[in-house]
Motif scaffolding. Sequence first.
Motif, mmCIF file in Angstrom:
data_model
loop_
_atom_site.group_PDB
_atom_site.id
_atom_site.type_symbol
_atom_site.label_atom_id
_atom_site.label_comp_id
_atom_site.label_asym_id
_atom_site.label_seq_id
_atom_site.Cartn_x
_atom_site.Cartn_y
_atom_site.Cartn_z
ATOM 1 N N ASN A 141 -32.567 20.585 -17.304
ATOM 2 C CA ASN A 141 -33.352 19.711 -16.436
ATOM 3 C C ASN A 141 -32.498 18.669 -15.732
ATOM 4 O O ASN A 141 -32.799 18.270 -14.600
ATOM 5 N N LEU A 142 -31.438 18.203 -16.399
ATOM 6 C CA LEU A 142 -30.570 17.205 -15.766
ATOM 7 C C LEU A 142 -29.919 17.775 -14.509
ATOM 8 O O LEU A 142 -29.817 17.101 -13.487
ATOM 9 N N LYS A 143 -29.477 19.024 -14.602
ATOM 10 C CA LYS A 143 -28.838 19.645 -13.451
ATOM 11 C C LYS A 143 -29.856 19.944 -12.360
ATOM 12 O O LYS A 143 -29.568 19.814 -11.162
ATOM 13 N N THR A 144 -31.064 20.321 -12.775
ATOM 14 C CA THR A 144 -32.092 20.702 -11.802
ATOM 15 C C THR A 144 -32.669 19.498 -11.072
ATOM 16 O O THR A 144 -32.809 19.502 -9.845
ATOM 17 N N THR A 145 -33.002 18.440 -11.838
ATOM 18 C CA THR A 145 -33.674 17.277 -11.243
ATOM 19 C C THR A 145 -32.720 16.177 -10.822
ATOM 20 O O THR A 145 -33.023 15.395 -9.917
ATOM 21 N N GLY A 146 -31.576 16.088 -11.508
ATOM 22 C CA GLY A 146 -30.607 15.039 -11.184
ATOM 23 C C GLY A 146 -31.067 13.646 -11.563
ATOM 24 O O GLY A 146 -30.565 12.648 -11.035
ATOM 25 N N LYS A 147 -32.006 13.539 -12.514
ATOM 26 C CA LYS A 147 -32.486 12.210 -12.911
ATOM 27 C C LYS A 147 -32.621 12.122 -14.425
ATOM 28 O O LYS A 147 -32.750 13.145 -15.115
ATOM 29 N N VAL A 148 -32.578 10.888 -14.917
ATOM 30 C CA VAL A 148 -32.740 10.599 -16.344
ATOM 31 C C VAL A 148 -34.041 9.843 -16.534
ATOM 32 O O VAL A 148 -34.291 8.842 -15.863
ATOM 33 N N ASP A 149 -34.894 10.309 -17.453
ATOM 34 C CA ASP A 149 -36.160 9.613 -17.729
ATOM 35 C C ASP A 149 -35.935 8.392 -18.603
ATOM 36 O O ASP A 149 -36.466 7.311 -18.345
ATOM 37 N N SER A 150 -35.125 8.540 -19.651
ATOM 38 C CA SER A 150 -34.843 7.440 -20.577
ATOM 39 C C SER A 150 -33.694 7.857 -21.479
ATOM 40 O O SER A 150 -33.278 9.024 -21.478
ATOM 41 N N ALA A 151 -33.186 6.907 -22.274
ATOM 42 C CA ALA A 151 -32.051 7.196 -23.152
ATOM 43 C C ALA A 151 -32.000 6.171 -24.272
ATOM 44 O O ALA A 151 -32.559 5.074 -24.166
#
Length: 355
Positions: free
Chosen positions: A98-108
Motif C-alpha cells: 500500500n505504501l508504494k501504491t498510495t504513497g502516503k502514511v496513515d499513522s506510525a
Amino acid sequence: SAYTDSSGYTYLFSEEEYVRQSKESDYIDEGYPKTIALYWKNEPGNEQLPKPFQESIDAAFVGHDGKTYLFKNDQFVSSEDLTKAESILAKWGRTQNNLKTTGKVDSAYIHGSQIMIFCGDQIFSFKDCLENDEVMPSEGFPKLIKEHFNNLPAEFHQDIDAAFKDNNQVVYLFKDKKYITIDSSNSQITPHEIKEHWGKTLNPLTDGSVDAALVGLDGKTYLFSGNQYFRYSSDDYSEVDAGYPRTIASDWGGLEQVNAAFVLDGKTYLFDNSTSNSYIRYSTNDYKEQDQDYPRAVENNWWNLPALRKFDCLLILGFRGLVVLGLVVLHFFCGNLQLVTTATQTTTLIVCCSF
C-alpha cells in the motif's frame, strides 16, 4: 519438483531423472525412471515447450486456476500457451504494498528499535533508517493489520488515524471518533469514545470559582482561578482565547495565584494573597515583563495602608458623588473590615475585583 498435468499424468523429478505415474495407478508407469535430457521432450504435449524446458525443469505446479506452470532458470511457461516463455520476475513474487501504491502514511509509532507504519489495511515494520535510499521493510512485512493484532475490532482493520505506544508498552490506536488499547497479552479489545478520555484540560472554573478579574490595558479580559487564568479577546465572552487556560506562574512574574487585580494610573497591579502575599506591577500594556524589582511584599508599607497581610477585595470608584476634591476613593475589604484611602486620579474609572 512434481506436478500433475491436465491429462492426469503425475511427474516427479530428481536430479537428472524423472518418473511418471498414470491417473488412478498406485505405481509408476512401466519404463520409468527416464533421463530428462533424452526423454522429457517426448512426453505428451512437451514438444511445444521451448528448448530449455525440454531439457529439464526447476519447479512445477498446478494452480487453483487449473493451469500448469513450469519454471526453468528465470523463465516460466503455463499450459495456457506452452510455447510462450515469460519472465518470472514479470509475474511472480509481487506483493501488495500500500505504501508504494498510495504513497502516503496513515499513522506510525515506535516499537523498540522498529518503526511501525500503517497504510490502508497494512502495517509495515522498518528497522533501518527511513532516510536510506534502499530501506526495506523487515522480514514478514507488510502484513494485514488484522493479522498483526489479535482480537482487533473490524472497524480498526484499516485506515488508522493515529497511533502511539506509551511507557507501559500499551499501544493506542485511533480511528474516527473511537480508540482502542492493546497490551502485550492482546486480550479482549473494546473500542472507547475518544471524547470520554482524551482532550480534557485542567479547568478550575468547572467548580465556579473566580479569584480575580481584570480588564487589562491591552483591551483583553482576564479571569484568575486557582493557579490558572483565562483570557478573552471578544466582547461577548462566549469562548476563551485559543491556548487558554494557562498557568499563572509561567506568565505573571512568578505569582502562584492572583487574588486581586486592577489598573490604576496607567499601571496594572496583581496580588497574590494566598501563597506569597506579594504583588506585581506592570507599566506596559503587553504584560510581557513586569516592572523592575517586582514582585514585592504587600506589607512593605504599600500605599501607606495599615499593616494588613491580606485584603479580600478592592473597589476603585471615581464617579460623581464619590469624587472628593478631585481624588479617587479606594475601598479595601478584608474580612469584616473596610479601609478607605485616596489616590490622585482625574479620570472617571470603575474597577471591581470580587473573590
